[in-house]
Design an enzyme around this catalytic site. Structure first.
Site, PDB file in Angstrom:
ATOM      1  CD1 TRP A  33      11.845  93.006 -45.202  1.00  0.00           C
ATOM      2  CD2 TRP A  33      10.044  92.753 -46.509  1.00  0.00           C
ATOM      3  NE1 TRP A  33      11.262  91.807 -44.869  1.00  0.00           N
ATOM      4  CE2 TRP A  33      10.152  91.625 -45.659  1.00  0.00           C
ATOM      5  CE3 TRP A  33       8.987  92.801 -47.417  1.00  0.00           C
ATOM      6  CZ2 TRP A  33       9.246  90.558 -45.699  1.00  0.00           C
ATOM      7  CZ3 TRP A  33       8.079  91.742 -47.464  1.00  0.00           C
ATOM      8  CH2 TRP A  33       8.219  90.640 -46.607  1.00  0.00           C
ATOM      9  CD  GLU A  76       4.663  83.409 -42.752  1.00  0.00           C
ATOM     10  OE1 GLU A  76       4.243  84.175 -41.864  1.00  0.00           O
ATOM     11  OE2 GLU A  76       5.804  82.899 -42.727  1.00  0.00           O
ATOM     12  CD  GLU A 113       6.079  85.959 -38.351  1.00  0.00           C
ATOM     13  OE1 GLU A 113       5.591  85.410 -39.360  1.00  0.00           O
ATOM     14  OE2 GLU A 113       7.169  85.614 -37.864  1.00  0.00           O
ATOM     15  CG  HIS A 116       6.527  87.106 -43.383  1.00  0.00           C
ATOM     16  ND1 HIS A 116       6.941  86.415 -42.262  1.00  0.00           N
ATOM     17  CD2 HIS A 116       7.362  88.166 -43.490  1.00  0.00           C
ATOM     18  CE1 HIS A 116       7.977  87.041 -41.727  1.00  0.00           C
ATOM     19  NE2 HIS A 116       8.253  88.106 -42.451  1.00  0.00           N
ATOM     20  CD  GLU A 166       8.697  83.221 -35.540  1.00  0.00           C
ATOM     21  OE1 GLU A 166       9.088  83.218 -36.725  1.00  0.00           O
ATOM     22  OE2 GLU A 166       7.754  83.925 -35.172  1.00  0.00           O
ATOM     23  CB  THR A 169       8.642  79.557 -40.407  1.00  0.00           C
ATOM     24  OG1 THR A 169       9.132  80.315 -39.297  1.00  0.00           O
ATOM     25  CG2 THR A 169       7.329  78.914 -40.028  1.00  0.00           C
ATOM     26  CG  ASP A 198      11.324  89.653 -41.745  1.00  0.00           C
ATOM     27  OD1 ASP A 198      12.356  90.333 -41.678  1.00  0.00           O
ATOM     28  OD2 ASP A 198      10.295  90.030 -42.352  1.00  0.00           O
ATOM     29  CD  GLU A 199       8.950  83.548 -40.257  1.00  0.00           C
ATOM     30  OE1 GLU A 199       8.868  83.804 -39.037  1.00  0.00           O
ATOM     31  OE2 GLU A 199       7.949  83.437 -40.982  1.00  0.00           O
ATOM     32  CG  HIS A 202      10.210  87.222 -35.863  1.00  0.00           C
ATOM     33  ND1 HIS A 202       9.276  87.136 -36.881  1.00  0.00           N
ATOM     34  CD2 HIS A 202      10.563  88.533 -35.780  1.00  0.00           C
ATOM     35  CE1 HIS A 202       9.076  88.348 -37.378  1.00  0.00           C
ATOM     36  NE2 HIS A 202       9.842  89.201 -36.730  1.00  0.00           N
TER      37      HIS A 202
END
Length: 331
Positions: A33, A76, A113, A116, A166, A169, A198-199, A202
């Site tokens: 995305w 971020e 990252e 974000h 990670e 967050t 996403d976090e 990661h």
């Protein structure tokens, strides 16, 4: 052999596996995305109507919520600092003239990252609820001030740190998303939820890095983990300051907001430590050196110790007035 040389050898031994980690835990640029997938299309005739909808939905969110969202955004956006720090870590060789797996990972991770901060910044701008110039000043301060997370150039310590952070967050963004949804803001909720996803990816990657290193050098990895927990895992934005403020002053106030909202708490810190102890099987490690065994015992006892401390901790309930969110919040 020195500790430094052992770490370098381990990093070089694992480096061929990193390509597989990239394929497993990161998403190709063309498939992932992008911020514009969530924001009004400025080329559309409906652009101003969509912006008006964002501004209307934003009115229901409270003061502490906006402070937390702003601080999350600034954190971020400080990605240049984080990338430059990780690129300097032992074993992440970006200058040897070939495609090194570790440096490729850091660049690809940073690129993911970076989205974000982009999407959250644009949302804040369109919401009309915050002082963007003050936010931009804080972001510039945070990048120019740099940061010191207590890891030096040690890859083991850096991977412990990123594994921990990670997940932290992930928790923060996920809870902010839930609060936004509860307040009738589905767009912001969706953005925060997908960022949290996403976090988590990661986190799973860095957690695997540590597990892999543990198989190669358990003594060194346990000692690095114990050392990081003794220093305490600081947030990457712990030098946060507003215009005219001193380094770290704004971060303390933001932390109180996050604690009051329940976005990220002392209990979360303890729970993350427990999860890492369990996943890395710290309780069952055997055959360690005398020093590493002491570190292992320390790590196993630490959650209970932190639990006792957290039960005595008190956080300010007074609402500090930030320059980022001067007269906004719920009006």
């Amino acid at each position: 052999m020195s500790i430094k040389n052992v770490r370098l050898e381990v990093m070089q031994a694992i480096e061929p596996k990193v390509e597989g980690f990239i394929d497993e835990f990161l998403i190709p640029t063309e498939k992932i995305w992008q911020p514009t997938d969530f924001l009004p299309d400025s080329q559309s005739d409906d652009f101003f109507d969509e912006v008006e909808k964002i501004r209307g939905e934003a009115k229901e969110l409270g003061y502490d919520f906006w402070v937390t969202l702003v601080a999350d955004t600034i954190t971020e956006e400080a990605l240049p600092t984080y990338e430059s720090w990780l690129m300097d870590v032992e074993g992440i060789d970006q200058h040897n003239g070939k495609e090194n797996g570790w440096s490729k990972w850091v660049r690809a991770w940073t690129a993911e990252e970076n989205r974000h901060g982009d999407v959250l910044n644009k949302y804040l701008y369109l919401s009309g609820r915050v002082n963007m110039r003050e936010i931009e000043i804080t972001t510039q301060h945070l990048i120019s001030d740099g940061f010191d997370i207590g890891t030096d150039r040690d890859p083991y310590k850096n991977f412990v740190y990123t594994t921990f952070q990670e997940l932290a967050t992930n928790i923060s963004h996920k809870r902010v998303g839930k609060m936004a949804k509860k307040k009738g803001n589905p767009l912001l909720a969706k953005m925060c939820t997908i960022i949290a996803g996403d976090e988590m990816r990661h986190h799973l990657a860095y957690r695997e890095f540590v597990k892999t290193i543990m198989g190669q050098d358990p003594d060194g990895m346990v000692l690095a983990f114990a050392d990081m927990m003794k220093k305490k895992i600081v947030m990457p934005a712990h030098f946060l300051r507003e215009s005219g403020g001193t380094i770290g002053e704004a971060f303390e106030q933001f932390s109180n907001c996050a604690q009051r909202l329940g976005v990220y708490t002392a209990q979360d810190y303890i729970d993350i430590l427990k999860k890492l102890n369990d996943y890395w099987d710290i309780g069952n490690l055997r055959g360690l050196s005398e020093q590493a065994e002491k570190g292992r015992v320390y790590l196993m006892k630490l959650p209970e110790r932190l639990q006792r401390i957290s039960e005595r901790m008190q956080f300010s309930q007074e609402q500090y007035t930030f320059k980022w969110v001067e007269a906004n919040g719920m009006l």
